[in-house]
Motif scaffolding. Sequence first.
Motif, PDB file in Angstrom:
ATOM      1  N   LEU A   1       0.824  -1.216   0.000  1.00  0.00           N
ATOM      2  CA  LEU A   1       0.000   0.000   0.000  1.00  0.00           C
ATOM      3  C   LEU A   1       0.858   1.266   0.000  1.00  0.00           C
ATOM      4  O   LEU A   1       0.499   2.261  -0.647  1.00  0.00           O
ATOM      5  CB  LEU A   1      -0.925   0.022   1.224  1.00  0.00           C
ATOM      6  CG  LEU A   1      -2.112  -0.932   1.222  1.00  0.00           C
ATOM      7  CD1 LEU A   1      -3.054  -0.604   2.365  1.00  0.00           C
ATOM      8  CD2 LEU A   1      -2.857  -0.872  -0.099  1.00  0.00           C
TER       9      LEU A   1
ATOM     10  N   LYS B   1       0.531   4.143  -3.025  1.00  0.00           N
ATOM     11  CA  LYS B   1       0.088   5.526  -2.782  1.00  0.00           C
ATOM     12  C   LYS B   1       1.122   6.547  -3.247  1.00  0.00           C
ATOM     13  O   LYS B   1       0.942   7.747  -3.033  1.00  0.00           O
ATOM     14  CB  LYS B   1      -0.219   5.715  -1.298  1.00  0.00           C
ATOM     15  CG  LYS B   1      -1.484   4.974  -0.872  1.00  0.00           C
ATOM     16  CD  LYS B   1      -1.750   5.107   0.624  1.00  0.00           C
ATOM     17  CE  LYS B   1      -2.999   4.338   1.016  1.00  0.00           C
ATOM     18  NZ  LYS B   1      -3.245   4.337   2.464  1.00  0.00           N
TER      19      LYS B   1
ATOM     20  N   LEU C   1      -5.409   4.147 -15.795  1.00  0.00           N
ATOM     21  CA  LEU C   1      -6.313   2.991 -15.720  1.00  0.00           C
ATOM     22  C   LEU C   1      -7.775   3.447 -15.749  1.00  0.00           C
ATOM     23  O   LEU C   1      -8.599   2.880 -16.476  1.00  0.00           O
ATOM     24  CB  LEU C   1      -6.044   2.209 -14.427  1.00  0.00           C
ATOM     25  CG  LEU C   1      -7.115   1.182 -14.030  1.00  0.00           C
ATOM     26  CD1 LEU C   1      -7.120   0.020 -15.022  1.00  0.00           C
ATOM     27  CD2 LEU C   1      -6.891   0.672 -12.607  1.00  0.00           C
ATOM     28  N   LEU C   2      -8.073   4.473 -14.971  1.00  0.00           N
ATOM     29  CA  LEU C   2      -9.445   4.988 -14.930  1.00  0.00           C
ATOM     30  C   LEU C   2      -9.868   5.477 -16.321  1.00  0.00           C
ATOM     31  O   LEU C   2     -11.001   5.217 -16.755  1.00  0.00           O
ATOM     32  CB  LEU C   2      -9.548   6.123 -13.903  1.00  0.00           C
ATOM     33  CG  LEU C   2     -10.928   6.715 -13.683  1.00  0.00           C
ATOM     34  CD1 LEU C   2     -11.896   5.665 -13.143  1.00  0.00           C
ATOM     35  CD2 LEU C   2     -10.856   7.899 -12.706  1.00  0.00           C
TER      36      LEU C   2
ATOM     37  N   GLY D   1     -13.044  11.598 -11.143  1.00  0.00           N
ATOM     38  CA  GLY D   1     -12.363  10.431 -10.549  1.00  0.00           C
ATOM     39  C   GLY D   1     -10.871  10.655 -10.399  1.00  0.00           C
ATOM     40  O   GLY D   1     -10.267  10.285  -9.388  1.00  0.00           O
ATOM     41  N   GLY D   2     -10.243  11.280 -11.405  1.00  0.00           N
ATOM     42  CA  GLY D   2      -8.812  11.540 -11.367  1.00  0.00           C
ATOM     43  C   GLY D   2      -8.459  12.503 -10.239  1.00  0.00           C
ATOM     44  O   GLY D   2      -7.447  12.341  -9.536  1.00  0.00           O
TER      45      GLY D   2
ATOM     46  N   VAL E   1      -8.600  10.659  -6.995  1.00  0.00           N
ATOM     47  CA  VAL E   1      -7.441   9.787  -6.775  1.00  0.00           C
ATOM     48  C   VAL E   1      -6.324  10.545  -6.054  1.00  0.00           C
ATOM     49  O   VAL E   1      -5.693  10.026  -5.131  1.00  0.00           O
ATOM     50  CB  VAL E   1      -6.913   9.238  -8.143  1.00  0.00           C
ATOM     51  CG1 VAL E   1      -5.502   8.664  -8.004  1.00  0.00           C
ATOM     52  CG2 VAL E   1      -7.853   8.163  -8.674  1.00  0.00           C
TER      53      VAL E   1
ATOM     54  N   LYS F   1      -7.560  11.838  -2.266  1.00  0.00           N
ATOM     55  CA  LYS F   1      -7.811  10.839  -1.218  1.00  0.00           C
ATOM     56  C   LYS F   1      -6.577  10.617  -0.360  1.00  0.00           C
ATOM     57  O   LYS F   1      -5.485  10.519  -0.857  1.00  0.00           O
ATOM     58  CB  LYS F   1      -8.234   9.503  -1.846  1.00  0.00           C
ATOM     59  CG  LYS F   1      -9.721   9.451  -2.172  1.00  0.00           C
ATOM     60  CD  LYS F   1     -10.530   9.237  -0.931  1.00  0.00           C
ATOM     61  CE  LYS F   1     -12.012   9.146  -1.254  1.00  0.00           C
ATOM     62  NZ  LYS F   1     -12.803   9.035  -0.011  1.00  0.00           N
TER      63      LYS F   1
ATOM     64  N   MET G   1     -14.696  -0.435  -8.022  1.00  0.00           N
ATOM     65  CA  MET G   1     -13.847   0.763  -7.951  1.00  0.00           C
ATOM     66  C   MET G   1     -14.270   1.672  -6.796  1.00  0.00           C
ATOM     67  O   MET G   1     -13.433   2.137  -6.028  1.00  0.00           O
ATOM     68  CB  MET G   1     -13.927   1.549  -9.268  1.00  0.00           C
ATOM     69  CG  MET G   1     -13.314   0.851 -10.458  1.00  0.00           C
ATOM     70  SD  MET G   1     -11.523   0.791 -10.375  1.00  0.00           S
ATOM     71  CE  MET G   1     -11.100   2.501 -10.678  1.00  0.00           C
TER      72      MET G   1
ATOM     73  N   HIS H   1     -11.887   2.051  -3.637  1.00  0.00           N
ATOM     74  CA  HIS H   1     -11.027   3.225  -3.792  1.00  0.00           C
ATOM     75  C   HIS H   1     -11.673   4.553  -3.428  1.00  0.00           C
ATOM     76  O   HIS H   1     -11.000   5.440  -2.941  1.00  0.00           O
ATOM     77  CB  HIS H   1     -10.509   3.298  -5.239  1.00  0.00           C
ATOM     78  CG  HIS H   1      -9.781   2.065  -5.653  1.00  0.00           C
ATOM     79  ND1 HIS H   1      -8.601   1.666  -5.064  1.00  0.00           N
ATOM     80  CD2 HIS H   1     -10.086   1.110  -6.566  1.00  0.00           C
ATOM     81  CE1 HIS H   1      -8.196   0.532  -5.602  1.00  0.00           C
ATOM     82  NE2 HIS H   1      -9.083   0.162  -6.514  1.00  0.00           N
ATOM     83  N   TYR H   2     -12.980   4.704  -3.693  1.00  0.00           N
ATOM     84  CA  TYR H   2     -13.551   6.052  -3.562  1.00  0.00           C
ATOM     85  C   TYR H   2     -14.306   6.306  -2.262  1.00  0.00           C
ATOM     86  O   TYR H   2     -14.654   7.431  -1.972  1.00  0.00           O
ATOM     87  CB  TYR H   2     -14.433   6.359  -4.773  1.00  0.00           C
ATOM     88  CG  TYR H   2     -13.606   6.572  -6.023  1.00  0.00           C
ATOM     89  CD1 TYR H   2     -12.888   7.756  -6.201  1.00  0.00           C
ATOM     90  CD2 TYR H   2     -13.516   5.598  -6.998  1.00  0.00           C
ATOM     91  CE1 TYR H   2     -12.108   7.963  -7.315  1.00  0.00           C
ATOM     92  CE2 TYR H   2     -12.731   5.790  -8.127  1.00  0.00           C
ATOM     93  CZ  TYR H   2     -12.034   6.969  -8.277  1.00  0.00           C
ATOM     94  OH  TYR H   2     -11.255   7.160  -9.387  1.00  0.00           O
TER      95      TYR H   2
ATOM     96  N   VAL I   1     -13.031   5.032   0.614  1.00  0.00           N
ATOM     97  CA  VAL I   1     -12.056   4.642   1.633  1.00  0.00           C
ATOM     98  C   VAL I   1     -11.078   5.795   1.857  1.00  0.00           C
ATOM     99  O   VAL I   1     -10.574   6.370   0.890  1.00  0.00           O
ATOM    100  CB  VAL I   1     -11.260   3.403   1.161  1.00  0.00           C
ATOM    101  CG1 VAL I   1     -10.283   2.957   2.238  1.00  0.00           C
ATOM    102  CG2 VAL I   1     -12.193   2.280   0.794  1.00  0.00           C
ATOM    103  N   ASP I   2     -10.812   6.093   3.121  1.00  0.00           N
ATOM    104  CA  ASP I   2      -9.805   7.112   3.422  1.00  0.00           C
ATOM    105  C   ASP I   2      -8.456   6.636   2.909  1.00  0.00           C
ATOM    106  O   ASP I   2      -8.043   5.505   3.178  1.00  0.00           O
ATOM    107  CB  ASP I   2      -9.721   7.344   4.941  1.00  0.00           C
ATOM    108  CG  ASP I   2     -10.876   8.208   5.438  1.00  0.00           C
ATOM    109  OD1 ASP I   2     -11.458   8.930   4.594  1.00  0.00           O
ATOM    110  OD2 ASP I   2     -11.196   8.140   6.634  1.00  0.00           O
ATOM    111  N   GLY I   3      -7.769   7.481   2.163  1.00  0.00           N
ATOM    112  CA  GLY I   3      -6.467   7.096   1.621  1.00  0.00           C
ATOM    113  C   GLY I   3      -6.574   6.424   0.265  1.00  0.00           C
ATOM    114  O   GLY I   3      -5.567   6.202  -0.394  1.00  0.00           O
ATOM    115  N   GLY I   4      -7.791   6.092  -0.179  1.00  0.00           N
ATOM    116  CA  GLY I   4      -7.977   5.555  -1.526  1.00  0.00           C
ATOM    117  C   GLY I   4      -7.742   4.064  -1.675  1.00  0.00           C
ATOM    118  O   GLY I   4      -7.995   3.498  -2.742  1.00  0.00           O
ATOM    119  N   LEU I   5      -7.210   3.422  -0.646  1.00  0.00           N
ATOM    120  CA  LEU I   5      -6.979   1.974  -0.720  1.00  0.00           C
ATOM    121  C   LEU I   5      -7.267   1.351   0.641  1.00  0.00           C
ATOM    122  O   LEU I   5      -6.953   1.943   1.678  1.00  0.00           O
ATOM    123  CB  LEU I   5      -5.520   1.674  -1.100  1.00  0.00           C
ATOM    124  CG  LEU I   5      -5.141   1.836  -2.570  1.00  0.00           C
ATOM    125  CD1 LEU I   5      -3.618   1.795  -2.714  1.00  0.00           C
ATOM    126  CD2 LEU I   5      -5.767   0.728  -3.416  1.00  0.00           C
ATOM    127  N   ARG I   6      -7.842   0.176   0.648  1.00  0.00           N
ATOM    128  CA  ARG I   6      -8.141  -0.507   1.914  1.00  0.00           C
ATOM    129  C   ARG I   6      -6.887  -1.183   2.460  1.00  0.00           C
ATOM    130  O   ARG I   6      -6.182  -1.866   1.710  1.00  0.00           O
ATOM    131  CB  ARG I   6      -9.212  -1.584   1.683  1.00  0.00           C
ATOM    132  CG  ARG I   6     -10.572  -1.022   1.371  1.00  0.00           C
ATOM    133  CD  ARG I   6     -11.612  -2.115   1.150  1.00  0.00           C
ATOM    134  NE  ARG I   6     -12.889  -1.499   0.836  1.00  0.00           N
ATOM    135  CZ  ARG I   6     -13.764  -1.079   1.754  1.00  0.00           C
ATOM    136  NH1 ARG I   6     -13.513  -1.257   3.035  1.00  0.00           N
ATOM    137  NH2 ARG I   6     -14.898  -0.509   1.390  1.00  0.00           N
TER     138      ARG I   6
END
Lengths: 142, 127
Positions: free
Chosen positions: A76, A80, A91-92, A135-136, A139, A142, B39, B43-44, B46-51
């Motif tokens: 992870l 990130k 990808l999106l 969406g971008g 990304v 987040k 997706m 990703h959207y 979740v805090d940080g974009g990834l679980r």
Amino acid sequence: MAVSNAPEGSRAYPGQQPREPQKRVLRWFQPFNRSLGTWSFTLNRVTGIGLVVYLYLHLGVLSLLLVGEESWDTFLAVAKSPPVLVMDVVLLAGLLIHGFNGLRVALVGSGFMVKQQRQLFIGMMVLALILLVIGGTAVFLK
Amino acid sequence: MGAQVQPQGQVSAGREGTTGWIGQAVSGVLLLGLAGLHMVGHHYIVDGGLRDYGEVLQWIGQPLILFAEVSFLVVVTYHALAGVRSILFDLGLNEGQKKTVSRVLAVVGILTIVYGLFLAFTLFSRA
């Protein structure tokens, strides 16, 4: 001008296509005398191939979950990083272009909006672009 | 039945081509929802974009989510490999080569789904 169903200059039937596989693939990228339909065909194929490659990369990466918590959470940190986030946006873009262009193909192939397929293609790509921007941005925020 | 021009510019002959096109179209429409859920869910929201690991287990541990993820796996594998098959067929393969490609892709698809099921149910059991 309507969006043609078949790539320009090609070929309604197999006998009219070049025999060499390389020439058939190179036709996807011919820059001249192309209709919007040919570009949509090429877009669908190129994004589709990219998404298949990503699918198997993704399944491979998910095997880290089987190894355990430490492996996944180490991954992870890499996922990130900014270069990977840029790849996420690519990808999106591939998903949105392939998805909405594919939806157009399914609609037109089913007999819906056949005469408006040029407008449909443009509308779908505008929608894909709007969702890509949203969406971008998400990304990176987040 | 004669050859048919498909909307993607694919050319196919007869019922098999029509069935293949319908399969691609139906699986593609299903994927709009399933991939969207995947997706957004991963990703959207979740805090940080990834679980992280714990969050993945929490997500996949819900039976409805497990069902959706397994459906996604099956549909995306079918759609992807049918697309690869279509591209390879467009390269002008002869009948023997087409059969070989179809068989190889069928095996790849089965292995992919078996691996994905193993992954999903292993994580589900850990949740």
